[in-house]
Design a protein around this motif. Structure first.
Motif, PDB file in Angstrom:
ATOM      1  N   LEU A   1      -3.363  -2.295 -35.613  1.00 42.72           N
ATOM      2  CA  LEU A   1      -2.329  -3.320 -35.534  1.00 42.72           C
ATOM      3  C   LEU A   1      -1.973  -3.721 -36.954  1.00 42.72           C
ATOM      4  O   LEU A   1      -2.835  -3.765 -37.835  1.00 42.72           O
ATOM      5  CB  LEU A   1      -2.823  -4.524 -34.732  1.00 42.72           C
ATOM      6  CG  LEU A   1      -3.071  -4.266 -33.250  1.00 42.72           C
ATOM      7  CD1 LEU A   1      -3.655  -5.507 -32.600  1.00 42.72           C
ATOM      8  CD2 LEU A   1      -1.806  -3.834 -32.542  1.00 42.72           C
TER       9      LEU A   1
ATOM     10  N   TYR B   1       1.537   1.623 -28.912  1.00 42.79           N
ATOM     11  CA  TYR B   1       1.235   0.242 -29.277  1.00 42.79           C
ATOM     12  C   TYR B   1       0.144  -0.335 -28.377  1.00 42.79           C
ATOM     13  O   TYR B   1      -0.815  -0.946 -28.858  1.00 42.79           O
ATOM     14  CB  TYR B   1       2.505  -0.608 -29.209  1.00 42.79           C
ATOM     15  CG  TYR B   1       2.255  -2.062 -29.543  1.00 42.79           C
ATOM     16  CD1 TYR B   1       1.980  -2.451 -30.854  1.00 42.79           C
ATOM     17  CD2 TYR B   1       2.285  -3.042 -28.561  1.00 42.79           C
ATOM     18  CE1 TYR B   1       1.742  -3.784 -31.169  1.00 42.79           C
ATOM     19  CE2 TYR B   1       2.051  -4.368 -28.871  1.00 42.79           C
ATOM     20  CZ  TYR B   1       1.778  -4.736 -30.173  1.00 42.79           C
ATOM     21  OH  TYR B   1       1.535  -6.049 -30.480  1.00 42.79           O
TER      22      TYR B   1
ATOM     23  N   LYS C   1      -3.499  -1.570 -29.463  1.00 38.44           N
ATOM     24  CA  LYS C   1      -3.794  -2.979 -29.169  1.00 38.44           C
ATOM     25  C   LYS C   1      -5.101  -3.097 -28.386  1.00 38.44           C
ATOM     26  O   LYS C   1      -5.925  -3.972 -28.654  1.00 38.44           O
ATOM     27  CB  LYS C   1      -2.632  -3.576 -28.375  1.00 38.44           C
ATOM     28  CG  LYS C   1      -2.725  -5.060 -28.151  1.00 38.44           C
ATOM     29  CD  LYS C   1      -1.444  -5.542 -27.465  1.00 38.44           C
ATOM     30  CE  LYS C   1      -1.595  -6.946 -26.968  1.00 38.44           C
ATOM     31  NZ  LYS C   1      -0.405  -7.393 -26.250  1.00 38.44           N
TER      32      LYS C   1
END
Length: 130
Positions: free
Chosen positions: A120, A68, A72
């Motif tokens: 995302l 993640y 990001k």
């Protein structure tokens, strides 16, 4: 004994049969119940567990958090780059991505060459770069 799928050592008596294969417990689980990124029930259950995406992201640990944070930071990461950056195999990256997809934190986007990029969930993928 050696797992016929992942080549890891299996303790005597711990091997499982899957068709003609003798496999370890992890491989048997993967074969019986592979990770699926598009599972409406998993999405419903995951989304119902959190009040917001920020709340969901704050619960991440281990490879899920690493993936993640990588996406990001870079906004768009190919699956191949993610596997290399996180030192994960194809099955592991699929499991990690599935968790994040169910939480609606990441999504996949097919490229013209047939590969897949990770973005995302709410990113349109048209701006920015790798």
């Amino acid at each position: 004994m050696i797992c016929e799928r992942c080549n890891n050592t299996i303790a005597p008596g711990e091997e499982l049969s899957h068709g003609a294969l003798r496999v370890c417990e992890d491989c048997a689980m993967d074969l019986l119940s592979p990770a699926k990124a598009c599972d409406p029930w998993a999405v419903k259950l995951a989304k119902g567990s959190f009040t917001s995406k920020a709340d969901a992201a704050s619960t991440l640990r281990g490879p899920e958090k690493e993936l993640y944070e990588l996406v990001k930071k870079r906004r768009r990461v190919s699956v191949e780059e993610a596997k290399e950056s996180l030192s994960l195999g194809q099955n592991e990256i699929q499991k990690v991505f599935s968790v994040l997809r169910h939480m609606e934190l990441l999504r996949g986007s097919k490229r013209a060459d047939g590969g897949v990029d990770l973005l995302l969930f709410d990113d349109d993928g048209k701006t920015g770069g790798k």
